[in-house]
Design a protein around this motif. Structure first.
Motif, PDB file in Angstrom:
ATOM      1  N   GLY A   1     -11.011 132.376  97.268  1.00 50.23           N
ATOM      2  CA  GLY A   1     -10.196 133.252  98.099  1.00 50.23           C
ATOM      3  C   GLY A   1      -9.301 132.459  99.035  1.00 50.23           C
ATOM      4  N   GLY A   2      -8.641 133.190  99.916  1.00 54.19           N
ATOM      5  CA  GLY A   2      -7.833 132.537 100.948  1.00 54.19           C
ATOM      6  C   GLY A   2      -8.736 131.777 101.911  1.00 54.19           C
ATOM      7  N   THR A   3      -9.957 132.275 102.095  1.00 54.61           N
ATOM      8  CA  THR A   3     -10.916 131.607 102.977  1.00 54.61           C
ATOM      9  C   THR A   3     -11.142 130.173 102.521  1.00 54.61           C
ATOM     10  OG1 THR A   3     -12.012 133.736 103.299  1.00 54.61           O
ATOM     11  CG2 THR A   3     -13.251 131.782 103.961  1.00 54.61           C
ATOM     12  N   GLY A   4     -11.290 129.992 101.216  1.00 55.93           N
ATOM     13  CA  GLY A   4     -11.504 128.652 100.668  1.00 55.93           C
ATOM     14  C   GLY A   4     -10.307 127.748 100.929  1.00 55.93           C
TER      15      GLY A   4
ATOM     16  N   PHE B   1      -6.026 136.404 116.437  1.00 54.97           N
ATOM     17  CA  PHE B   1      -6.277 135.682 115.180  1.00 54.97           C
ATOM     18  C   PHE B   1      -7.479 136.268 114.443  1.00 54.97           C
ATOM     19  CE2 PHE B   1     -10.084 133.224 116.321  1.00 54.97           C
ATOM     20  CZ  PHE B   1     -10.051 133.246 117.716  1.00 54.97           C
ATOM     21  N   TRP B   2      -7.550 135.951 113.178  1.00 49.33           N
ATOM     22  CA  TRP B   2      -8.677 136.367 112.337  1.00 49.33           C
ATOM     23  C   TRP B   2      -9.873 135.498 112.726  1.00 49.33           C
ATOM     24  CZ3 TRP B   2      -9.938 134.405 106.890  1.00 49.33           C
ATOM     25  CH2 TRP B   2     -10.869 135.237 106.276  1.00 49.33           C
ATOM     26  N   GLY B   3     -10.953 136.144 113.173  1.00 46.88           N
ATOM     27  CA  GLY B   3     -12.098 135.434 113.735  1.00 46.88           C
ATOM     28  C   GLY B   3     -12.696 134.360 112.836  1.00 46.88           C
TER      29      GLY B   3
ATOM     30  N   ILE C   1      -0.659 129.547 110.783  1.00 37.85           N
ATOM     31  CA  ILE C   1       0.134 130.742 111.093  1.00 37.85           C
ATOM     32  C   ILE C   1      -0.075 131.765 109.982  1.00 37.85           C
ATOM     33  CG2 ILE C   1       2.452 131.666 111.476  1.00 37.85           C
ATOM     34  CD1 ILE C   1       3.283 129.089 112.748  1.00 37.85           C
ATOM     35  N   ASN C   2      -0.600 132.912 110.365  1.00 36.08           N
ATOM     36  CA  ASN C   2      -0.837 134.003 109.410  1.00 36.08           C
ATOM     37  C   ASN C   2       0.366 134.958 109.460  1.00 36.08           C
ATOM     38  OD1 ASN C   2      -3.011 136.925 109.498  1.00 36.08           O
ATOM     39  ND2 ASN C   2      -1.990 136.004 107.758  1.00 36.08           N
ATOM     40  N   THR C   3       1.202 134.861 108.478  1.00 34.76           N
ATOM     41  CA  THR C   3       2.404 135.684 108.379  1.00 34.76           C
ATOM     42  C   THR C   3       2.844 135.691 106.941  1.00 34.76           C
ATOM     43  OG1 THR C   3       4.593 136.055 109.415  1.00 34.76           O
ATOM     44  CG2 THR C   3       4.094 133.810 108.768  1.00 34.76           C
TER      45      THR C   3
ATOM     46  N   HIS D   1       0.597 139.870 109.791  1.00 30.74           N
ATOM     47  CA  HIS D   1      -0.515 139.186 110.465  1.00 30.74           C
ATOM     48  C   HIS D   1      -1.718 140.094 110.717  1.00 30.74           C
ATOM     49  CE1 HIS D   1      -2.076 137.874 114.612  1.00 30.74           C
ATOM     50  NE2 HIS D   1      -2.353 136.824 113.856  1.00 30.74           N
ATOM     51  N   ASN D   2      -2.889 139.531 110.471  1.00 27.19           N
ATOM     52  CA  ASN D   2      -4.155 140.156 110.878  1.00 27.19           C
ATOM     53  C   ASN D   2      -4.507 139.557 112.245  1.00 27.19           C
ATOM     54  OD1 ASN D   2      -6.771 141.031 111.268  1.00 27.19           O
ATOM     55  ND2 ASN D   2      -7.643 139.937 109.515  1.00 27.19           N
ATOM     56  N   PRO D   3      -4.621 140.298 113.340  1.00 25.38           N
ATOM     57  CA  PRO D   3      -4.752 141.757 113.405  1.00 25.38           C
ATOM     58  C   PRO D   3      -3.551 142.539 113.941  1.00 25.38           C
ATOM     59  CG  PRO D   3      -5.590 140.802 115.414  1.00 25.38           C
ATOM     60  CD  PRO D   3      -5.007 139.663 114.607  1.00 25.38           C
TER      61      PRO D   3
ATOM     62  N   VAL E   1       0.281 128.060 106.192  1.00 27.32           N
ATOM     63  CA  VAL E   1       0.805 129.421 106.268  1.00 27.32           C
ATOM     64  C   VAL E   1      -0.153 130.315 105.480  1.00 27.32           C
ATOM     65  CG1 VAL E   1       2.847 130.863 105.999  1.00 27.32           C
ATOM     66  CG2 VAL E   1       3.122 128.386 106.221  1.00 27.32           C
ATOM     67  N   ASP E   2      -0.826 131.180 106.214  1.00 23.40           N
ATOM     68  CA  ASP E   2      -1.815 132.061 105.597  1.00 23.40           C
ATOM     69  C   ASP E   2      -1.102 133.341 105.167  1.00 23.40           C
ATOM     70  OD1 ASP E   2      -3.855 133.777 104.968  1.00 23.40           O
ATOM     71  OD2 ASP E   2      -4.996 133.478 106.812  1.00 23.40           O
ATOM     72  N   ILE E   3      -0.918 133.487 103.841  1.00 19.14           N
ATOM     73  CA  ILE E   3      -0.119 134.609 103.318  1.00 19.14           C
ATOM     74  C   ILE E   3      -1.002 135.677 102.673  1.00 19.14           C
ATOM     75  CG2 ILE E   3       2.022 133.284 103.042  1.00 19.14           C
ATOM     76  CD1 ILE E   3       1.269 133.031 100.000  1.00 19.14           C
ATOM     77  N   ALA E   4      -2.201 135.861 103.230  1.00 19.25           N
ATOM     78  CA  ALA E   4      -3.178 136.784 102.620  1.00 19.25           C
ATOM     79  C   ALA E   4      -2.617 138.194 102.412  1.00 19.25           C
ATOM     80  CB  ALA E   4      -4.433 136.840 103.489  1.00 19.25           C
ATOM     81  N   TYR E   5      -1.697 138.623 103.281  1.00 19.50           N
ATOM     82  CA  TYR E   5      -1.219 140.024 103.225  1.00 19.50           C
ATOM     83  C   TYR E   5       0.207 140.141 102.713  1.00 19.50           C
ATOM     84  CZ  TYR E   5      -5.472 140.747 105.820  1.00 19.50           C
ATOM     85  OH  TYR E   5      -6.792 140.776 106.178  1.00 19.50           O
ATOM     86  N   ILE E   6       0.742 139.076 102.131  1.00 22.92           N
ATOM     87  CA  ILE E   6       2.172 139.046 101.796  1.00 22.92           C
ATOM     88  C   ILE E   6       2.582 140.131 100.797  1.00 22.92           C
ATOM     89  CG2 ILE E   6       2.041 137.338  99.903  1.00 22.92           C
ATOM     90  CD1 ILE E   6       4.579 136.032 101.302  1.00 22.92           C
TER      91      ILE E   6
ATOM     92  N   PHE F   1      -3.108 131.160  99.467  1.00 19.86           N
ATOM     93  CA  PHE F   1      -2.858 132.293  98.561  1.00 19.86           C
ATOM     94  C   PHE F   1      -4.182 132.995  98.270  1.00 19.86           C
ATOM     95  CE2 PHE F   1      -3.023 133.927  94.217  1.00 19.86           C
ATOM     96  CZ  PHE F   1      -1.864 134.662  94.101  1.00 19.86           C
ATOM     97  N   SER F   2      -4.138 134.320  98.243  1.00 29.61           N
ATOM     98  CA  SER F   2      -5.378 135.071  97.999  1.00 29.61           C
ATOM     99  C   SER F   2      -5.149 136.207  97.010  1.00 29.61           C
ATOM    100  CB  SER F   2      -5.872 135.671  99.324  1.00 29.61           C
ATOM    101  OG  SER F   2      -6.898 136.599  99.089  1.00 29.61           O
ATOM    102  N   MET F   3      -6.077 136.407  96.086  1.00 33.86           N
ATOM    103  CA  MET F   3      -6.005 137.566  95.187  1.00 33.86           C
ATOM    104  C   MET F   3      -6.722 138.775  95.786  1.00 33.86           C
ATOM    105  SD  MET F   3      -6.592 136.049  91.334  1.00 33.86           S
ATOM    106  CE  MET F   3      -6.351 137.652  90.546  1.00 33.86           C
ATOM    107  N   SER F   4      -7.380 138.596  96.916  1.00 32.70           N
ATOM    108  CA  SER F   4      -8.225 139.664  97.457  1.00 32.70           C
ATOM    109  C   SER F   4      -7.465 140.965  97.662  1.00 32.70           C
ATOM    110  CB  SER F   4      -8.847 139.231  98.778  1.00 32.70           C
ATOM    111  OG  SER F   4      -9.722 138.155  98.566  1.00 32.70           O
ATOM    112  N   LYS F   5      -6.391 140.886  98.411  1.00 31.95           N
ATOM    113  CA  LYS F   5      -5.633 142.097  98.738  1.00 31.95           C
ATOM    114  C   LYS F   5      -4.599 142.393  97.666  1.00 31.95           C
ATOM    115  CE  LYS F   5      -7.409 140.865 102.808  1.00 31.95           C
ATOM    116  NZ  LYS F   5      -8.301 139.733 102.951  1.00 31.95           N
ATOM    117  N   GLY F   6      -3.838 141.370  97.288  1.00 33.81           N
ATOM    118  CA  GLY F   6      -2.731 141.552  96.363  1.00 33.81           C
ATOM    119  C   GLY F   6      -3.151 142.091  95.007  1.00 33.81           C
TER     120      GLY F   6
ATOM    121  N   GLN G   1     -14.014 139.213  94.112  1.00 34.37           N
ATOM    122  CA  GLN G   1     -13.966 138.218  93.031  1.00 34.37           C
ATOM    123  C   GLN G   1     -13.678 136.810  93.555  1.00 34.37           C
ATOM    124  OE1 GLN G   1     -14.720 138.696  89.700  1.00 34.37           O
ATOM    125  NE2 GLN G   1     -15.502 140.638  90.478  1.00 34.37           N
ATOM    126  N   ARG G   2     -13.377 136.715  94.847  1.00 37.17           N
ATOM    127  CA  ARG G   2     -13.294 135.441  95.562  1.00 37.17           C
ATOM    128  C   ARG G   2     -12.364 134.406  94.899  1.00 37.17           C
ATOM    129  NH1 ARG G   2     -13.062 136.734  99.105  1.00 37.17           N
ATOM    130  NH2 ARG G   2     -13.368 134.737 100.114  1.00 37.17           N
ATOM    131  N   THR G   3     -11.135 134.816  94.697  1.00 36.89           N
ATOM    132  CA  THR G   3     -10.205 133.895  94.041  1.00 36.89           C
ATOM    133  C   THR G   3      -8.902 133.755  94.826  1.00 36.89           C
ATOM    134  OG1 THR G   3     -11.183 134.490  91.934  1.00 36.89           O
ATOM    135  CG2 THR G   3      -9.069 133.369  91.832  1.00 36.89           C
TER     136      THR G   3
END
Ligand code: PLP
Length: 411
Positions: free
Chosen positions: A107-110, A132-134, A182-184, A187-189, A220-225, A254-259, A265-267
């Motif tokens: 995931g993006g966490t990794g 920020f995301w805790g 930078i989460n953009t 941004h969460n939250p 650049v954390d693009i989890a929600y892009i 990059f995260s597949m979680s939301k997108g 599935q943690r990818t």
């Protein structure tokens, strides 16, 4: 109290405010019924039926996956097709000039984990904004780093470049290198997205310290892009990363979680960008090493799903249309809240897009407790209340802003 864990692990315990808030919500649902309760705690898209949303094309491809694709090991770095595709998806038509490489992560966490492990010194301070995301904090602590923050917004609720500048000055007086997260966009939250001008300001600061010989590492954390607006519009800032000095190393989580609605599935992947091929090769080496030393290889099935969707024009068109409709639902829900907030004079932070919006509050826990009287459940953060617009159906968004204002006034 006796303890069996190693001395440096004593007292490590996850404080999960989101879990606490959702447990209180579950109690209220039992007592009052789901219809009456608003659950604004969940960080996943709930459809208008309040069930976990799943992108149908993803579901179809996932179910049709050949069993070998689901069960075989993947290469440590990730499936080759996946890595190329992830780079294309990250930038769309805004690929910056420079060398690029990707390594699959849990995931993006990794990806964030890998950036912290490999691009900070032991004992370093890692910088992000005060909203920020805790999990950033937990990830830093786990590696013997600490997280420090700059104020995200100034008094006019604009991006606070001055605060960033002051913090960079302070940190570079003590450290020769720095990781800035930078989460953009989206941004969460807060739901804020840095503008092109914000980014120019950030990169000018990075260049200033790079010119002084500091090592500047940017994640650049693009989890929600994928829920941040038109594909190329919300990625336009990425062109600004072209040909940066070699001692500014840029990474994207990059995260597949939301997108892909594949949270469990943690990818994901970490993407490295530099004007130097040598530094990108080094990035791949250290990221692969960290992968081997943590989770080994990544969920092959999820990577194969992404590849299968991407390689078939028809599937891709259907997938993108389905995801777009989820984006529109979230956008409409947030618009209801933000319009009402403006009308009733509630000071919500400048939401642009994404799963969450936030309202500053001194005692956010008390405000959330007060909201429970109206059967609204939100997450109390240090600086305010987080509302997960991704999880609340439109009809329950109406009237929520006024209730938040009432709760703020009551505490
Ligand atoms: N970054 C932010 C800001 C997030 O909120 C999340 C998930 O909630 C992630 C990254 C990464 O999520 P995952 O590890 O599921 O990809």
């Amino acid at each position: 109290m006796s303890s069996q864990v190693a001395s440096h692990r004593v007292g490590k315990k996850l404080v999960d405010v989101i879990f606490g808030a959702s447990a209180a919500c579950a109690e209220a649902v039992k007592e009052h019924g789901a219809d009456k309760v608003t659950n604004a705690t969940i960080g996943a898209i709930m459809g208008e039926d309040e069930k976990l949303a799943c992108i149908p094309t993803m579901e179809k491809v996932f179910h049709q996956l050949p069993i070998a694709d689901a069960i075989a090991y993947a290469p440590i770095a990730g499936l080759p097709g996946y890595l190329d595709t992830v780079i294309d998806l990250t930038f769309a038509d805004n690929k910056p000039e420079g060398y690029l490489a990707a390594v699959a992560t849990a995931g993006g966490t990794g990806a964030i984990h890998h950036a912290i492990v490999n691009y900070t010194e032991a004992g370093d301070q890692v910088l992000t904004s005060d909203w920020f995301w805790g999990t950033y904090n937990v990830l830093c602590q786990e590696q013997g780093r600490t997280l420090t923050t700059y104020q995200l917004f100034d008094e006019n609720q604009n991006y606070n470049l001055k605060a960033l500048a002051a913090k960079l000055e302070e940190l570079f007086a003590k450290q020769d290198s720095l990781l800035l997260i930078i989460n953009t966009p989206a941004h969460n939250p807060t739901g804020y997205s840095l503008s092109e001008a914000d980014w120019t300001g950030v990169l000018d600061l990075c260049k200033k310290y790079a010119a002084e010989g500091k090592k500047v590492n940017l994640l650049v954390d693009i989890a929600y892009i994928d829920y941040a607006g038109e594909k190329n519009e919300c990625r336009r800032f990425m062109k600004q990363f072209s040909n940066l000095p070699e001692n500014i190393f840029t990474m994207f989580a990059f995260s597949m979680s939301k997108g892909y609605t594949m949270y469990g599935q943690r990818t994901g992947a970490i993407i490295g960008l530099s004007a130097s091929k040598e530094l990108v090769d080094e990035f791949v080496d250290v990221a692969k090493y960290s992968s081997r030393a943590t989770w080994s290889n990544i969920n092959r099935g999820a990577m194969a799903v992404l590849n299968a969707i991407q390689q078939d024009d028809e599937l891709l068109a259907a997938f993108e249309a389905e995801r777009e409709s989820l984006y529109e639902i979230i956008r409409d829900r947030a618009a209801i809240f933000m319009k009402e907030a403006e009308e009733c004079g509630l000071n919500a932070l400048p939401y642009k897009a994404g799963f969450f919006l936030s309202i500053p509050a001194k005692d956010s826990k008390a405000v959330c407790d007060e909201l429970h009287k109206d059967l609204i459940f939100a997450v109390p953060l240090k600086a305010g209340v987080r509302i997960a617009v991704c999880s609340v159906p439109k009809q329950k968004m109406y009237g929520m802003a006024a209730k938040v204002l009432k709760a703020l006034k009551a505490v």
